[in-house]
Motif scaffolding. Structure first.
Motif, mmCIF file in Angstrom:
data_model
loop_
_atom_site.group_PDB
_atom_site.id
_atom_site.type_symbol
_atom_site.label_atom_id
_atom_site.label_comp_id
_atom_site.label_asym_id
_atom_site.label_seq_id
_atom_site.Cartn_x
_atom_site.Cartn_y
_atom_site.Cartn_z
ATOM 1 N N SER A 2 0.839 -1.195 0.000
ATOM 2 C CA SER A 2 0.000 0.000 0.000
ATOM 3 C C SER A 2 0.878 1.250 0.000
ATOM 4 O O SER A 2 0.386 2.364 0.009
ATOM 5 C CB SER A 2 -0.880 0.016 1.238
ATOM 6 N N GLU A 3 2.160 1.012 -0.020
ATOM 7 C CA GLU A 3 3.091 2.135 0.029
ATOM 8 C C GLU A 3 2.895 3.073 -1.158
ATOM 9 O O GLU A 3 3.138 4.264 -1.060
ATOM 10 C CB GLU A 3 4.530 1.605 0.018
ATOM 11 N N SER A 4 2.444 2.524 -2.282
ATOM 12 C CA SER A 4 2.228 3.352 -3.459
ATOM 13 C C SER A 4 1.180 4.418 -3.173
ATOM 14 O O SER A 4 1.250 5.530 -3.671
ATOM 15 C CB SER A 4 1.778 2.476 -4.624
ATOM 16 N N ARG A 5 0.184 4.066 -2.343
ATOM 17 C CA ARG A 5 -0.847 5.019 -1.961
ATOM 18 C C ARG A 5 -0.216 6.140 -1.166
ATOM 19 O O ARG A 5 -0.503 7.308 -1.354
ATOM 20 C CB ARG A 5 -1.860 4.316 -1.068
ATOM 21 N N TRP A 6 0.654 5.736 -0.267
ATOM 22 C CA TRP A 6 1.312 6.720 0.586
ATOM 23 C C TRP A 6 2.208 7.625 -0.236
ATOM 24 O O TRP A 6 2.361 8.804 0.060
ATOM 25 C CB TRP A 6 2.119 5.995 1.659
ATOM 26 N N LYS A 7 2.796 7.080 -1.277
ATOM 27 C CA LYS A 7 3.665 7.899 -2.131
ATOM 28 C C LYS A 7 2.900 9.078 -2.712
ATOM 29 O O LYS A 7 3.434 10.166 -2.881
ATOM 30 C CB LYS A 7 4.256 7.056 -3.265
ATOM 31 N N LYS A 8 1.625 8.860 -3.028
ATOM 32 C CA LYS A 8 0.802 9.952 -3.546
ATOM 33 C C LYS A 8 0.680 11.045 -2.486
ATOM 34 O O LYS A 8 0.712 12.232 -2.783
ATOM 35 C CB LYS A 8 -0.590 9.432 -3.917
ATOM 36 N N PHE A 9 0.528 10.609 -1.264
ATOM 37 C CA PHE A 9 0.444 11.570 -0.170
ATOM 38 C C PHE A 9 1.766 12.317 -0.019
ATOM 39 O O PHE A 9 1.789 13.548 0.091
ATOM 40 C CB PHE A 9 0.128 10.857 1.147
ATOM 41 N N TYR A 10 2.842 11.577 -0.036
ATOM 42 C CA TYR A 10 4.159 12.199 0.113
ATOM 43 C C TYR A 10 4.412 13.202 -1.010
ATOM 44 O O TYR A 10 4.952 14.278 -0.793
ATOM 45 C CB TYR A 10 5.270 11.133 0.081
ATOM 46 N N GLN A 11 3.987 12.822 -2.192
ATOM 47 C CA GLN A 11 4.167 13.704 -3.350
ATOM 48 C C GLN A 11 3.394 14.998 -3.148
ATOM 49 O O GLN A 11 3.887 16.085 -3.425
ATOM 50 C CB GLN A 11 3.646 12.974 -4.588
ATOM 51 N N ALA A 12 2.175 14.860 -2.643
ATOM 52 C CA ALA A 12 1.346 16.037 -2.393
ATOM 53 C C ALA A 12 1.989 16.920 -1.336
ATOM 54 O O ALA A 12 1.979 18.150 -1.436
ATOM 55 C CB ALA A 12 -0.048 15.605 -1.950
ATOM 56 N N VAL A 13 2.575 16.292 -0.340
ATOM 57 C CA VAL A 13 3.237 17.060 0.720
ATOM 58 C C VAL A 13 4.419 17.834 0.146
ATOM 59 O O VAL A 13 4.664 18.978 0.518
ATOM 60 C CB VAL A 13 3.723 16.129 1.853
ATOM 61 N N ARG A 14 5.119 17.211 -0.789
ATOM 62 C CA ARG A 14 6.254 17.900 -1.415
ATOM 63 C C ARG A 14 5.799 19.120 -2.195
ATOM 64 O O ARG A 14 6.573 20.032 -2.428
ATOM 65 C CB ARG A 14 6.987 16.959 -2.373
ATOM 66 N N ALA A 46 4.438 6.762 9.323
ATOM 67 C CA ALA A 46 5.305 5.692 8.846
ATOM 68 C C ALA A 46 6.469 6.241 8.025
ATOM 69 O O ALA A 46 7.316 5.478 7.564
ATOM 70 C CB ALA A 46 4.489 4.718 7.996
ATOM 71 N N LEU A 47 6.485 7.557 7.850
ATOM 72 C CA LEU A 47 7.518 8.177 7.020
ATOM 73 C C LEU A 47 8.886 8.212 7.711
ATOM 74 O O LEU A 47 8.990 8.663 8.840
ATOM 75 C CB LEU A 47 7.071 9.606 6.707
ATOM 76 N N PRO A 48 9.916 7.748 7.032
ATOM 77 C CA PRO A 48 11.286 7.819 7.546
ATOM 78 C C PRO A 48 11.719 9.271 7.705
ATOM 79 O O PRO A 48 11.301 10.117 6.913
ATOM 80 C CB PRO A 48 12.133 7.138 6.469
ATOM 81 N N ALA A 49 12.534 9.551 8.684
ATOM 82 C CA ALA A 49 12.931 10.928 8.985
ATOM 83 C C ALA A 49 13.717 11.582 7.854
ATOM 84 O O ALA A 49 13.591 12.770 7.621
ATOM 85 C CB ALA A 49 13.763 10.945 10.262
ATOM 86 N N ASN A 50 14.505 10.803 7.137
ATOM 87 C CA ASN A 50 15.372 11.376 6.106
ATOM 88 C C ASN A 50 14.799 11.225 4.703
ATOM 89 O O ASN A 50 15.513 11.137 3.733
ATOM 90 C CB ASN A 50 16.743 10.705 6.173
ATOM 91 N N SER A 51 13.479 11.209 4.596
ATOM 92 C CA SER A 51 12.825 10.967 3.313
ATOM 93 C C SER A 51 12.843 12.175 2.385
ATOM 94 O O SER A 51 12.592 12.046 1.209
ATOM 95 C CB SER A 51 11.383 10.572 3.550
ATOM 96 N N GLY A 52 13.109 13.344 2.955
ATOM 97 C CA GLY A 52 13.100 14.538 2.115
ATOM 98 C C GLY A 52 11.718 15.119 1.958
ATOM 99 O O GLY A 52 11.525 16.129 1.292
ATOM 100 N N VAL A 53 10.734 14.512 2.581
ATOM 101 C CA VAL A 53 9.363 15.030 2.530
ATOM 102 C C VAL A 53 9.169 16.072 3.632
ATOM 103 O O VAL A 53 9.471 15.802 4.781
ATOM 104 C CB VAL A 53 8.348 13.883 2.741
#
Length: 104
Positions: A2-14, A46-53
């Motif tokens: 389901s990480e792909s779903r989260w990637k959409k969220f991370y992308q939006a945050v960026r 669930a986001l890693p601290a060094n993700s750049g997001v």
DNA sequence: AGCGTGACGCAGG
DNA sequence: ACCTGCGCCACGC
């Protein structure tokens, strides 16, 4: 996963500009998952601290930094936001004008 | 496979 | 403007 779903969220945050904030609901909406604000919170947890997001630019709809169940990241979040010029009121809320959708 | 949980949001009172 | 209750849905046990 389901990480792909989260990637959409991370992308939006960026997409949230520096010195601005967005609510979890706005992130969900921007990611194409309107109404899934809660899942945004889960994803960010669930986001890693060094993700750049720029996770610190995400606050709840009240403009308040969402309380964590554990950890001290909420303090770090406020620090990071203030470092970007975002101001808080006496109740610890971000002023409406800092939201990405706010016109002022 | 079911139940509780959670970095949320909105409607009512 | 504040507090309470209900809805959402993926994850972990």
């Amino acid at each position: 996963m389901s990480e792909s779903r989260w990637k959409k969220f991370y992308q939006a945050v960026r997409n949230v500009p520096r010195g601005r904030v967005a609510s979890y609901g706005q992130i969900a909406e921007l990611a194409g998952f309107e109404g899934h604000a809660r899942q945004v919170g889960y994803a960010l947890h669930a986001l890693p601290a060094n993700s750049g997001v720029p996770w610190h630019r995400v606050v709840n709809a009240k403009g308040e930094i969402s309380p964590r169940s554990a950890g001290d990241s909420h303090e770090l979040q406020r620090m990071l936001l203030e470092a970007e010029g975002v101001k808080f009121d006496g109740k610890g809320r971000v002023e409406r004008r800092y939201f990405i959708h706010s016109k002022t």
